[in-house]
Design a protein around this motif. Structure first.
Motif, mmCIF file in Angstrom:
data_model
loop_
_atom_site.group_PDB
_atom_site.id
_atom_site.type_symbol
_atom_site.label_atom_id
_atom_site.label_comp_id
_atom_site.label_asym_id
_atom_site.label_seq_id
_atom_site.Cartn_x
_atom_site.Cartn_y
_atom_site.Cartn_z
ATOM 1 N N LEU A 142 -6.078 -3.115 -3.156
ATOM 2 C CA LEU A 142 -4.751 -3.155 -3.775
ATOM 3 C C LEU A 142 -4.796 -3.796 -5.150
ATOM 4 C CD1 LEU A 142 -2.507 -4.172 -0.724
ATOM 5 C CD2 LEU A 142 -2.850 -1.888 -1.677
ATOM 6 N N GLU A 143 -5.572 -4.877 -5.269
ATOM 7 C CA GLU A 143 -5.688 -5.550 -6.566
ATOM 8 C C GLU A 143 -6.331 -4.639 -7.606
ATOM 9 O OE1 GLU A 143 -6.009 -10.318 -5.753
ATOM 10 O OE2 GLU A 143 -7.860 -9.156 -5.623
ATOM 11 N N ARG A 144 -7.406 -3.972 -7.230
ATOM 12 C CA ARG A 144 -8.133 -3.148 -8.199
ATOM 13 C C ARG A 144 -7.374 -1.865 -8.534
ATOM 14 N NH1 ARG A 144 -14.483 -4.165 -6.299
ATOM 15 N NH2 ARG A 144 -14.375 -6.448 -6.581
ATOM 16 N N ALA A 145 -6.673 -1.317 -7.561
ATOM 17 C CA ALA A 145 -5.904 -0.098 -7.825
ATOM 18 C C ALA A 145 -4.712 -0.379 -8.742
ATOM 19 C CB ALA A 145 -5.424 0.513 -6.513
ATOM 20 N N SER A 146 -4.077 -1.523 -8.561
ATOM 21 C CA SER A 146 -2.872 -1.856 -9.327
ATOM 22 C C SER A 146 -3.167 -2.615 -10.609
ATOM 23 C CB SER A 146 -1.932 -2.701 -8.471
ATOM 24 O OG SER A 146 -2.509 -3.973 -8.203
ATOM 25 N N THR A 182 0.078 5.480 -7.541
ATOM 26 C CA THR A 182 -0.992 4.593 -8.018
ATOM 27 C C THR A 182 -2.290 4.856 -7.283
ATOM 28 O OG1 THR A 182 0.614 2.880 -8.627
ATOM 29 C CG2 THR A 182 -1.677 2.179 -8.324
ATOM 30 N N LEU A 183 -2.194 5.182 -6.003
ATOM 31 C CA LEU A 183 -3.370 5.502 -5.193
ATOM 32 C C LEU A 183 -2.970 6.481 -4.113
ATOM 33 C CD1 LEU A 183 -2.614 3.814 -2.501
ATOM 34 C CD2 LEU A 183 -3.959 1.990 -3.493
ATOM 35 N N LEU A 193 0.831 -1.203 0.000
ATOM 36 C CA LEU A 193 0.000 0.000 0.000
ATOM 37 C C LEU A 193 0.868 1.257 0.000
ATOM 38 C CD1 LEU A 193 -2.676 1.596 0.388
ATOM 39 C CD2 LEU A 193 -2.413 1.196 2.859
ATOM 40 N N LEU A 194 1.853 1.299 0.865
ATOM 41 C CA LEU A 194 2.722 2.467 0.943
ATOM 42 C C LEU A 194 3.558 2.638 -0.319
ATOM 43 C CD1 LEU A 194 3.721 1.990 4.671
ATOM 44 C CD2 LEU A 194 2.540 3.995 3.759
ATOM 45 N N GLN A 195 3.974 1.546 -0.934
ATOM 46 C CA GLN A 195 4.693 1.620 -2.199
ATOM 47 C C GLN A 195 3.799 2.203 -3.290
ATOM 48 O OE1 GLN A 195 5.867 -2.464 -2.755
ATOM 49 N NE2 GLN A 195 7.810 -2.218 -1.676
ATOM 50 N N LEU A 196 2.560 1.729 -3.354
ATOM 51 C CA LEU A 196 1.622 2.236 -4.365
ATOM 52 C C LEU A 196 1.273 3.695 -4.105
ATOM 53 C CD1 LEU A 196 -0.789 -0.837 -4.732
ATOM 54 C CD2 LEU A 196 1.071 -0.159 -6.253
ATOM 55 N N GLY A 197 1.211 4.065 -2.828
ATOM 56 C CA GLY A 197 0.983 5.462 -2.518
ATOM 57 C C GLY A 197 2.160 6.329 -2.928
ATOM 58 N N ASP A 198 3.375 5.813 -2.721
ATOM 59 C CA ASP A 198 4.566 6.577 -3.054
ATOM 60 C C ASP A 198 4.736 6.770 -4.559
ATOM 61 O OD1 ASP A 198 7.117 7.803 -2.160
ATOM 62 O OD2 ASP A 198 8.015 6.157 -3.294
ATOM 63 N N ASP A 199 4.311 5.769 -5.352
ATOM 64 C CA ASP A 199 4.470 5.909 -6.810
ATOM 65 C C ASP A 199 3.251 6.533 -7.486
ATOM 66 O OD1 ASP A 199 2.548 3.881 -7.265
ATOM 67 O OD2 ASP A 199 4.054 2.319 -7.547
#
Length: 399
Positions: free
Chosen positions: A218-222, A129-130, A121-127
Motif C-alpha cells: 500500500l505504501e509503495r503503490a500510493s 491506483t492499483l 486497499l479497496l479504495q486504491l483499487g477503486d480509484d
C-alpha cells in the motif's frame, strides 16, 4: 513458564480466530456521553442509567464486572452501540493497578486495524491506483513468489506465506527483548525462512506476514507512509481523533496499562513494542474510536456500495475450513451475521463485534491479572455474554 510457539500463537491475533474457525470446521476517541448514553469509570462502577427501553444497560456493566473478577483481569474498557446510539461506555478495574480505569484510555488496537488496510486497499483499487489481482512483483519484486501473490490474497490470508509469529526464532527474539521491535525486512526474513504453507490462492492460512507485506504494498503503490494513508482515508473521515499508527512503544496518557504473566512473571507490558505485529495491529486508540471504526466497517461508510459488497462477500468460502457462513476475508472474520475481530498482544485482550442485521456493535478490551490465563483471549466470554444479552435469538457464536 515455558514459552512455546503454540503458546504465543494462542495469544496472538491468530489465536481466537483460529480457535473460532477450528471449533466449526474441525480444524488489538475520548469518552463521550451523547445520545443519552451511560458512562461508568471506577473500580466499582456506578450503576448506569437506562438509555434504551429494550436494553438493561446495568446488566452489560454487571457482565464485565463479574467476568473481570472471575478471570482475574486487571481492568476493562468497553462500549456498546445500536446503530449510532451509544448504549454504554465504561471502564472497570484499575489501570495502572491502584488507579481506577477510565473509558478514554489509550490502548493497543491490534486486529481491528487489519480491515482498515483492506479498506484502503479497496479504495486504491477503486480509484485505479492499483489492481487487487495484479501480482505484487510490481512493488516488491524481490519477495519470493511475488509474481504469483496478489494484494487480494494478502488481505484474505490466502497467499500461503508462513506466519512469522509462529516461528521459534521470532519467539526467542521477542521474549528476550519485547521492547526492541522489528523492521518489515526482519519480519519478511522470518516469514521466508520457512516453506510456504500452500500455493498462492489455493487455501486459507491466517498469517501476520500477509498483513505486514500488504502494508508495504500500500505504501509503495500510493507513495505515502501507511500512517498517513490511514489518517487521510480512515481516521479523519470518521473523526477518529484519538487514533494513531505507532512505530515505537510510546503511548499517550491516560493509557490502559497492559499486564501479562506470559514470560513467567507478572509484569507491566504497556510499552512492549507494537512493531512485533507490524501493519497487523501497531495502532493506538480508544474504545470509542474503535467503536466508531467498527460501525463504519459494518455499514461500508468509507466505500462505494459495489466495493462494500465485494468486501463483505464470502469469496474465500471453500478454501481450507472456510464456508459461506463462517469465513475470513479482507481482514475480518464473518460468523453468520456477525463480524468478528479478536486483538491480543502483550497483556491486551480484546473483541470487536458487529451484527449486520441489528447494527449492534460491541467493543471490549481488557488487561490480564497475576493469575489470568495468558493462553487464551479472556474477552471472548465477556463479549459472548453481552451479545447473548442483547440478541438472545442471534448470539455471536465465538466458540
Amino acid at each position: 513458564m515455558r514459552i512455546s510457539p503454540d503458546s504465543l500463537l494462542r495469544r496472538s491475533a491468530t489465536a481466537a480466530l483460529t480457535a473460532v474457525l477450528a471449533s466449526v470446521f474441525v480444524a488489538c476517541g475520548s469518552a463521550g456521553n451523547e445520545n443519552g448514553s451511560t458512562e461508568t469509570n471506577s473500580a466499582e462502577p456506578q450503576a448506569p442509567t437506562q438509555s434504551s427501553d429494550s436494553v438493561d444497560v446495568d446488566k452489560i456493566t454487571d457482565i464485565v464486572t463479574n467476568q473481570l473478577a472471575a478471570l482475574d483481569l486487571s481492568a476493562a474498557v468497553f462500549g456498546v452501540w445500536q446503530g449510532d446510539e451509544q448504549l454504554v461506555l465504561g471502564a472497570v478495574g484499575e489501570s495502572p493497578i491502584g488507579v481506577p480505569a477510565t473509558p478514554n484510555m489509550q490502548l493497543r488496537v491490534g486486529q481491528p486495524m487489519e480491515p482498515m488496510l483492506s479498506t484502503v486497499l479497496l479504495q486504491l483499487g477503486d480509484d485505479g491506483t492499483l489492481s487487487l489481482d495484479e501480482p505484487i512483483a510490481r512493488w516488491v519484486p524481490d519477495f519470493p513468489r511475488a509474481d504469483q501473490i496478489t494484494p487480494r490474497m494478502l488481505a484474505n490470508s490466502t497467499s500461503g506465506i508462513s506466519d512469522y509469529v509462529t516461528n521459534p526464532d521470532f519467539l526467542k527474539a521477542f521474549y528476550a527483548n519485547p521492547i526492541e521491535g522489528f523492521t518489515a525486512q526482519e519480519i519478511f526474513d522470518l516469514a521466508n525462512s520457512r516453506p510456504p504453507l500452500f500455493e498462492p490462492g489455493t487455501s486459507f492460512g491466517y498469517s501476520h506476514s500477509d498483513l505486514c507485506l500488504l502494508g508495504v504494498v500500500l505504501e509503495r503503490a500510493s507513495g505515502e507512509p501507511l500512517g498517513e494513508l490511514l489518517k487521510k482515508r480512515v481516521f479523519t473521515p470518521l473523526g477518529m481523533s484519538e487514533s494513531n499508527l505507532m512505530l515505537t512503544p510510546q503511548m499517550a496518557d491516560p493509557a490502559l496499562h497492559g499486564y501479562t504473566n506470559e514470560r513467567g512473571v507478572f509484569e507491566d507490558s504497556t510499552f512492549w513494542n507494537p512493531t512485533a505485529f507490524l501493519n497487523s495491529g501497531n495502532m493506538n486508540s480508544t474504545v470509542s474510536d474503535v467503536g466508531r471504526w467498527v460501525r463504519a466497517l459494518g455499514t461500508g461508510e468509507l466505500l462505494p456500495d459495489s466495493v462494500f459488497q465485494e468486501m463483505m462477500a464470502p469469496e474465500t468460502a471453500g478454501l481450507g475450513p472456510l464456508t459461506a457462513e463462517r469465513f475470513f476475508a479482507f481482514g475480518t472474520a464473518h460468523l453468520g451475521s456477525w463480524l468478528f475481530m479478536n486483538p491480543s498482544f502483550g497483556g491486551y485482550n480484546g473483541v470487536a463485534l458487529y451484527d449486520t442485521e441489528s447494527k449492534t456493535t460491541i467493543v471490549i478490551y481488557a488487561t490480564l491479572g497475576p493469575t489470568s490465563n495468558a493462553d487464551t483471549n479472556n474477552t471472548v466470554p465477556i463479549a459472548s455474554a453481552i451479545g447473548a444479552l442483547l440478541l438472545p435469538d442471534n448470539p455471536p457464536k465465538l466458540s
